[in-house]
Motif scaffolding. Structure first.
Motif, PDB file in Angstrom:
ATOM      1  N   LEU A   2     -20.683   0.670  32.002  1.00 11.86           N
ATOM      2  CA  LEU A   2     -20.807  -0.787  31.970  1.00 11.86           C
ATOM      3  C   LEU A   2     -20.368  -1.326  33.323  1.00 11.86           C
ATOM      4  O   LEU A   2     -19.316  -0.940  33.840  1.00 11.86           O
TER       5      LEU A   2
ATOM      6  N   PHE B 122     -19.430  -2.971  24.362  1.00 17.10           N
ATOM      7  CA  PHE B 122     -19.696  -1.685  24.995  1.00 17.10           C
ATOM      8  C   PHE B 122     -18.939  -0.563  24.306  1.00 17.10           C
ATOM      9  O   PHE B 122     -19.514   0.506  24.011  1.00 17.10           O
TER      10      PHE B 122
ATOM     11  N   THR C   6     -20.416   2.729  22.359  1.00 20.45           N
ATOM     12  CA  THR C   6     -20.303   3.957  23.147  1.00 20.45           C
ATOM     13  C   THR C   6     -19.378   4.983  22.495  1.00 20.45           C
ATOM     14  O   THR C   6     -19.687   6.180  22.468  1.00 20.45           O
TER      15      THR C   6
END
Length: 400
Positions: A191, A394, A398
């Motif tokens: 990111l 994120f 993830t």
């Protein structure tokens, strides 16, 4: 909400008084609080320093009542002997915290070395999801820097170890594209999230900026250079640019150095010089938050002459006040701005280029107004809170 056991490793210290109350820097307290908005099982592994019971008087924020599950105390490194003495005790404490965590969060900075280096040693032996944040490159050799043996070793050692940390991590957050490209060959599980500390209530309304533009007509231009006053922040570049500019302009201009650092005394002495119609001032740093933004609003132009690749937070701070910014063309600044739209970029390390950019702004006040309006518009969704919202999304996607 992230419910897994989450350990944040940092070199930022927490102070503990005799009664057990906990304090830390107000900005760090703010950041911890935002972590707690989306992490239910949050712990810290950081230096804990014992202080007197009146420590609150020194401007720290109390965090005793924050919902922190556990704090794993490290001993703060103070010098070479303490680094050697603390290495193994701190390593043991880092390992203890790591064995208790499901997600561990570390960075690429911190004195005397990043705690990520400890985690790299532990990686083959313990099971954990590792998130690393790269937001600093203080160790990186600059193009203009004189190379010494110490700096050569530091640069290459950090490069090797941090590349390994990034390689073996499960989630990577970078504050700029340059860092991602420097450390990774691929963009998987990454990111790009520029660091910002601006809050929504810091951002002025467009109407306020229009009023400011109308009121500053026929007034001396107010230029601010707010920084940690040291070589890699471009202090000497500003000195030389002012000397050049003094021979080009005859309009009244005020330039203020604001900050502290190893060159603060030199800046204060420089401010006493004669530079024609340019008046140079020196201002002590102002507490970040409302006092800082109230002070920042008074200026028309902000200078950011960085020499290193790091991404200075003052860019977003200035944008939040609709202030025109003149900055060096470093990767960290290029990544978050648009030249000639919301910023004017000059050649890094070139005082003539900075002087030319300043002269252009002085002679074209309408361009300064346009830059400020574009800057204000571009910062609307760049708050510290939004940065954490992006991180939460994120991490959830993830580290499943």
């Amino acid at each position: 909400m992230i419910n897994k056991r989450y350990i944040l490793y940092t070199r930022i210290p927490i102070q503990k008084d005799a009664s057990g109350r906990l304090f830390c820097d107000p900005l760090w307290a703010k950041d911890i609080k935002l972590h707690l908005n989306y992490i239910s099982n949050f712990s810290l592994c950081c230096p804990v320093v014992n202080v007197s019971s009146n420590y609150k008087l020194k401007g720290q924020e109390e965090i005793t009542d924050y919902n922190i599950r556990q704090i794993y105390p490290l001993t703060k490194d103070e010098g070479l002997l303490s680094i050697i003495r603390n290495f193994f005790p701190n390593f043991i404490k880092v390992a203890e915290a790591c064995s208790d965590g499901e997600i561990v969060h570390s960075g690429g900075a911190g004195w005397a070395f990043p705690l990520s280096f400890y985690l790299l040693i532990l990686r083959p032996f313990l099971t954990f999801h590792w998130m690393i944040v790269i937001e600093s490159s203080f160790w990186m050799l600059r193009k203009d820097e004189k190379i010494t043996v110490r700096r050569f070793v530091e640069h290459h050692l950090y490069t090797i170890l941090l590349k390994l940390c990034v390689k073996y991590s499960d989630a990577r957050i970078f504050t700029q594209t340059f860092y991602k490209n420097y450390f990774l060959n691929d963009g998987e599980r990454t990111l790009i999230a520029p660091a910002t500390w601006v809050d929504e209530d810091h951002i002025i309304a467009s109407e306020t900026l229009f009023q400011k533009i109308a009121l500053r007509k026929n007034k001396p231009l107010e230029i601010l250079f707010p920084a940690r006053l040291e070589v890699n922040k471009g202090v000497y570049i500003v000195f030389d640019a002012i000397k050049i500019l003094s021979g080009l302009v005859n309009k009244p201009i005020n330039i203020t150095f604001m900050g502290k650092g190893v060159l603060a005394k030199e800046c204060e002495e420089f401010s006493k010089g004669n530079y024609g119609s340019i008046s140079v001032k020196f201002h002590e740093p102002v507490e970040y938050g409302k006092p800082f933004f109230d002070q920042l609003f008074k200026y028309d132009v902000v200078l950011v002459p960085n020499l290193a690749e790091e991404q200075p937070r003052i860019i977003f701070d200035a944008f939040s006040q609709g202030i025109a910014v003149i900055a060096s063309d470093t990767t960290g600044i290029i990544d978050i701005t648009e030249n000639n739209k919301n910023i004017i970029l000059f050649e890094r390390g070139d005082s003539q280029s900075l002087a030319d950019s300043l002269f252009y702004i002085i002679e074209n006040p309408d361009k300064m107004d346009q830059l400020g309006l574009e800057a204000l518009d571009s910062v609307k969704n760049k708050t510290h809170k939004q940065m954490h919202v992006d991180r939460e999304f994120f991490l959830k996607n993830t580290l499943k």
